[in-house]
Design a protein around this motif. Sequence first.
Motif, PDB file in Angstrom:
ATOM      1  N   ARG A 126       0.824  -1.204   0.000  1.00  0.00           N
ATOM      2  CA  ARG A 126       0.000   0.000   0.000  1.00  0.00           C
ATOM      3  C   ARG A 126       0.866   1.265   0.000  1.00  0.00           C
ATOM      4  O   ARG A 126       0.431   2.315  -0.458  1.00  0.00           O
ATOM      5  CB  ARG A 126      -0.911   0.030   1.226  1.00  0.00           C
ATOM      6  N   LEU A 127       2.061   1.128   0.532  1.00  0.00           N
ATOM      7  CA  LEU A 127       2.962   2.276   0.658  1.00  0.00           C
ATOM      8  C   LEU A 127       4.008   2.334  -0.444  1.00  0.00           C
ATOM      9  O   LEU A 127       4.717   3.326  -0.568  1.00  0.00           O
ATOM     10  CB  LEU A 127       3.661   2.250   2.028  1.00  0.00           C
ATOM     11  N   ALA A 128       4.138   1.244  -1.213  1.00  0.00           N
ATOM     12  CA  ALA A 128       5.089   1.197  -2.329  1.00  0.00           C
ATOM     13  C   ALA A 128       4.427   0.489  -3.493  1.00  0.00           C
ATOM     14  O   ALA A 128       3.927  -0.632  -3.326  1.00  0.00           O
ATOM     15  CB  ALA A 128       6.368   0.479  -1.917  1.00  0.00           C
ATOM     16  N   THR A 129       4.416   1.099  -4.650  1.00  0.00           N
ATOM     17  CA  THR A 129       3.742   0.528  -5.809  1.00  0.00           C
ATOM     18  C   THR A 129       4.691   0.433  -6.993  1.00  0.00           C
ATOM     19  O   THR A 129       5.734   1.088  -7.028  1.00  0.00           O
ATOM     20  CB  THR A 129       2.526   1.388  -6.204  1.00  0.00           C
ATOM     21  N   GLY A 130       4.291  -0.385  -7.971  1.00  0.00           N
ATOM     22  CA  GLY A 130       5.106  -0.550  -9.173  1.00  0.00           C
ATOM     23  C   GLY A 130       6.486  -1.098  -8.853  1.00  0.00           C
ATOM     24  O   GLY A 130       6.633  -2.033  -8.077  1.00  0.00           O
ATOM     25  N   GLU A 131       7.510  -0.487  -9.467  1.00  0.00           N
ATOM     26  CA  GLU A 131       8.884  -0.910  -9.208  1.00  0.00           C
ATOM     27  C   GLU A 131       9.289  -0.649  -7.764  1.00  0.00           C
ATOM     28  O   GLU A 131      10.169  -1.318  -7.217  1.00  0.00           O
ATOM     29  CB  GLU A 131       9.846  -0.171 -10.148  1.00  0.00           C
ATOM     30  N   GLY A 132       8.619   0.315  -7.139  1.00  0.00           N
ATOM     31  CA  GLY A 132       8.947   0.634  -5.756  1.00  0.00           C
ATOM     32  C   GLY A 132       8.670  -0.492  -4.788  1.00  0.00           C
ATOM     33  O   GLY A 132       9.312  -0.580  -3.731  1.00  0.00           O
ATOM     34  N   LEU A 133       7.718  -1.389  -5.119  1.00  0.00           N
ATOM     35  CA  LEU A 133       7.373  -2.472  -4.201  1.00  0.00           C
ATOM     36  C   LEU A 133       8.531  -3.444  -4.032  1.00  0.00           C
ATOM     37  O   LEU A 133       8.901  -3.791  -2.905  1.00  0.00           O
ATOM     38  CB  LEU A 133       6.127  -3.212  -4.702  1.00  0.00           C
ATOM     39  N   MET A 134       9.114  -3.896  -5.138  1.00  0.00           N
ATOM     40  CA  MET A 134      10.236  -4.824  -5.027  1.00  0.00           C
ATOM     41  C   MET A 134      11.440  -4.146  -4.382  1.00  0.00           C
ATOM     42  O   MET A 134      12.165  -4.751  -3.599  1.00  0.00           O
ATOM     43  CB  MET A 134      10.619  -5.394  -6.395  1.00  0.00           C
ATOM     44  N   ARG A 135      11.632  -2.861  -4.688  1.00  0.00           N
ATOM     45  CA  ARG A 135      12.731  -2.115  -4.063  1.00  0.00           C
ATOM     46  C   ARG A 135      12.495  -2.003  -2.549  1.00  0.00           C
ATOM     47  O   ARG A 135      13.418  -2.165  -1.750  1.00  0.00           O
ATOM     48  CB  ARG A 135      12.852  -0.730  -4.689  1.00  0.00           C
ATOM     49  N   ALA A 136      11.253  -1.757  -2.163  1.00  0.00           N
ATOM     50  CA  ALA A 136      10.915  -1.659  -0.739  1.00  0.00           C
ATOM     51  C   ALA A 136      11.133  -2.996  -0.030  1.00  0.00           C
ATOM     52  O   ALA A 136      11.696  -3.038   1.077  1.00  0.00           O
ATOM     53  CB  ALA A 136       9.468  -1.203  -0.576  1.00  0.00           C
ATOM     54  N   ASN A 137      10.709  -4.078  -0.660  1.00  0.00           N
ATOM     55  CA  ASN A 137      10.927  -5.399  -0.069  1.00  0.00           C
ATOM     56  C   ASN A 137      12.411  -5.710   0.059  1.00  0.00           C
ATOM     57  O   ASN A 137      12.853  -6.345   1.027  1.00  0.00           O
ATOM     58  CB  ASN A 137      10.236  -6.478  -0.908  1.00  0.00           C
ATOM     59  N   GLY A 138      13.190  -5.271  -0.920  1.00  0.00           N
ATOM     60  CA  GLY A 138      14.636  -5.465  -0.843  1.00  0.00           C
ATOM     61  C   GLY A 138      15.244  -4.694   0.313  1.00  0.00           C
ATOM     62  O   GLY A 138      16.121  -5.202   1.029  1.00  0.00           O
ATOM     63  N   MET A 139      14.777  -3.480   0.524  1.00  0.00           N
ATOM     64  CA  MET A 139      15.291  -2.665   1.624  1.00  0.00           C
ATOM     65  C   MET A 139      14.937  -3.298   2.976  1.00  0.00           C
ATOM     66  O   MET A 139      15.765  -3.331   3.887  1.00  0.00           O
ATOM     67  CB  MET A 139      14.707  -1.250   1.528  1.00  0.00           C
ATOM     68  N   VAL A 140      13.703  -3.797   3.084  1.00  0.00           N
ATOM     69  CA  VAL A 140      13.281  -4.459   4.327  1.00  0.00           C
ATOM     70  C   VAL A 140      14.123  -5.703   4.583  1.00  0.00           C
ATOM     71  O   VAL A 140      14.583  -5.951   5.707  1.00  0.00           O
ATOM     72  CB  VAL A 140      11.783  -4.824   4.266  1.00  0.00           C
ATOM     73  N   ALA A 141      14.349  -6.496   3.520  1.00  0.00           N
ATOM     74  CA  ALA A 141      15.133  -7.723   3.664  1.00  0.00           C
ATOM     75  C   ALA A 141      16.573  -7.424   4.078  1.00  0.00           C
ATOM     76  O   ALA A 141      17.141  -8.118   4.929  1.00  0.00           O
ATOM     77  CB  ALA A 141      15.112  -8.518   2.356  1.00  0.00           C
ATOM     78  N   VAL A 142      17.165  -6.405   3.474  1.00  0.00           N
ATOM     79  CA  VAL A 142      18.546  -6.044   3.815  1.00  0.00           C
ATOM     80  C   VAL A 142      18.642  -5.603   5.272  1.00  0.00           C
ATOM     81  O   VAL A 142      19.535  -6.047   6.022  1.00  0.00           O
ATOM     82  CB  VAL A 142      19.060  -4.927   2.886  1.00  0.00           C
ATOM     83  N   SER A 143      17.724  -4.736   5.702  1.00  0.00           N
ATOM     84  CA  SER A 143      17.776  -4.262   7.092  1.00  0.00           C
ATOM     85  C   SER A 143      17.538  -5.407   8.073  1.00  0.00           C
ATOM     86  O   SER A 143      18.170  -5.462   9.135  1.00  0.00           O
ATOM     87  CB  SER A 143      16.740  -3.157   7.311  1.00  0.00           C
TER      88      SER A 143
END
Length: 430
Positions: A126-143
Amino acid sequence: MIRRSFYYLWGSQTISNVADIIYMLSVVVLVFSSSNSLMTTILIPLFRLSAQVLSGLVAPIVLGRFRLTRILLFSQFGQFVIFTLLLLYLWITPDQRSFLFIFVMVFGMSFLDGWTNPARNALVPRLATGEGLMRANGMVAVSDQVVKCAGWALSGIIVAWLGSLNTLVIASCCYLVAVTITSFIRDPLDQKELSPESSEFATSGSETAKAKEKGSHWKELGEGWQIIWHNRRIRSLMIVDSVDTIGGTSWLGVFILAYVTQVLHQDASWWGFMNASFFSGTILGGLLVVGLVKRLQRNSFLYMLGALLVYVLITVVFALNTIPVAALVLFAVSGLPVQMAGIIRRTLLQTSAPAAQLPKVMAGIDVLTNLAFGLSLLFLGWYADRFGMVQVYLLAAAMTTIAVLIGWFYRRDFQGSEQMDHPTATGAGI
C-alpha cells in the motif's frame, strides 16, 4: 513509487527488531545465570514460539476488523508496556524472581508481536507501488539481515559490558522510539472502502457490531485459508515455498554446526564464520535486488525459479565439498540467490491478492510457513542422524529442484500483469 510512510514503517520495524534481539538475549542471560538450568532457559523460546503460533491463528480476526496502522501501533505500544512492567519487576526483585512471571511476560510480548509481521507485509504494497514495491521489499530484507547479523554480536558485547538489567533499559528505549515512529505511518487506503466490518468494529458502541453472528469469527479465521487455496498464484507460490522449505531448513545453525564438525572437521569457531558469511551473502543479495529492480520486475517469477536453480547448484557443490575455505565462500555465495528468490516471492504474494484480503492472506501464510518449518526441522533432524550431513544437503538440493519443477508447471499463472490493483483513497496520502 515509495511513500514517505514506508520509511516510517521501515525505520520503526528495524528499531523494533533491534529491541527484540537485545531483550531476548538479555532475558536468556539473566534467566540462565539465575537458574543455572539449561532446561529452564529453553522455556523462553518455547513460550515465545507458542505465543506467536497462537497469535497467528487469531490474527485474521484482528487484521480483518482493525486498521493495519492501529494494529501496528497497538502491538508495539503493548509490547512496550509489558516490557516496562517486566523491567520494573526485575529491578524491584533482584534476588527472588519468579521465572513463571518472566515467561508470562515473554508470552504476552510474543503474542502481540505475532500480529506485526502480517500487518507489515500487508502495508508495504500500500505504501510502495510498481517498481517501488520490489525495491521496498529489498530494503526491508537487507535491514532485517543486517540486524540479525550485527544485532546478536553487538548485543552480546553490550550485555557483557553493562549487564542484563542495564541492557534491558536500552531495549525499552528502542521500543519507545519504535512506537513513536509508528504513530507517523499513514495508510493511503480508506479502510471503510476496503472492509465494512473494519469500520463497524472500530466503533465500540456500534449496534451493527453487536449484531454480528457468533459464527462470523470462525468464518473470518478460515477466510485467509480459502483465499490461499482458491487463488492459483498464491497457492502455487505456497506449494513452491513449502517444498523448498523442507530442504531450506538445513541452513539452520544447528545443522551448519554439525556440517562444520562432521564434514569439515573444524571447531565451533568456524560455525560463527559460516553464519557471518551467509548473512553477508543475503545482505548482498538484497542490495542486488534493489539495484536490479527494473530488470527483475519483468518475468519476476522466472527470475525466482532461476535463483532457486543457482541455489541448487551451489548446494550440491557445498554438500560434496570438504575444504573449509571453499565451504565458507560457497555459503556466502548461496545467500545471494536465497535472498533474491525470497524477495521476489514476497513481492509476488503481495501483488496476488486485493488489498482488503491481503492481511488475512499474510496471516495464513505465516502460520503455514511456521508449520512447514517446524515439521521440516523434525524431519531433517532425524534424517541427519540417520544418513549424515552430506545426504541432508543433497536432499535439500533435490527438494528445491522439485520446487523449481512445480513452479515451472505453474509459470503461466504469472504471465501478463503481476501488479494487483491497490486503489488509494482520495486525500489519504502521507
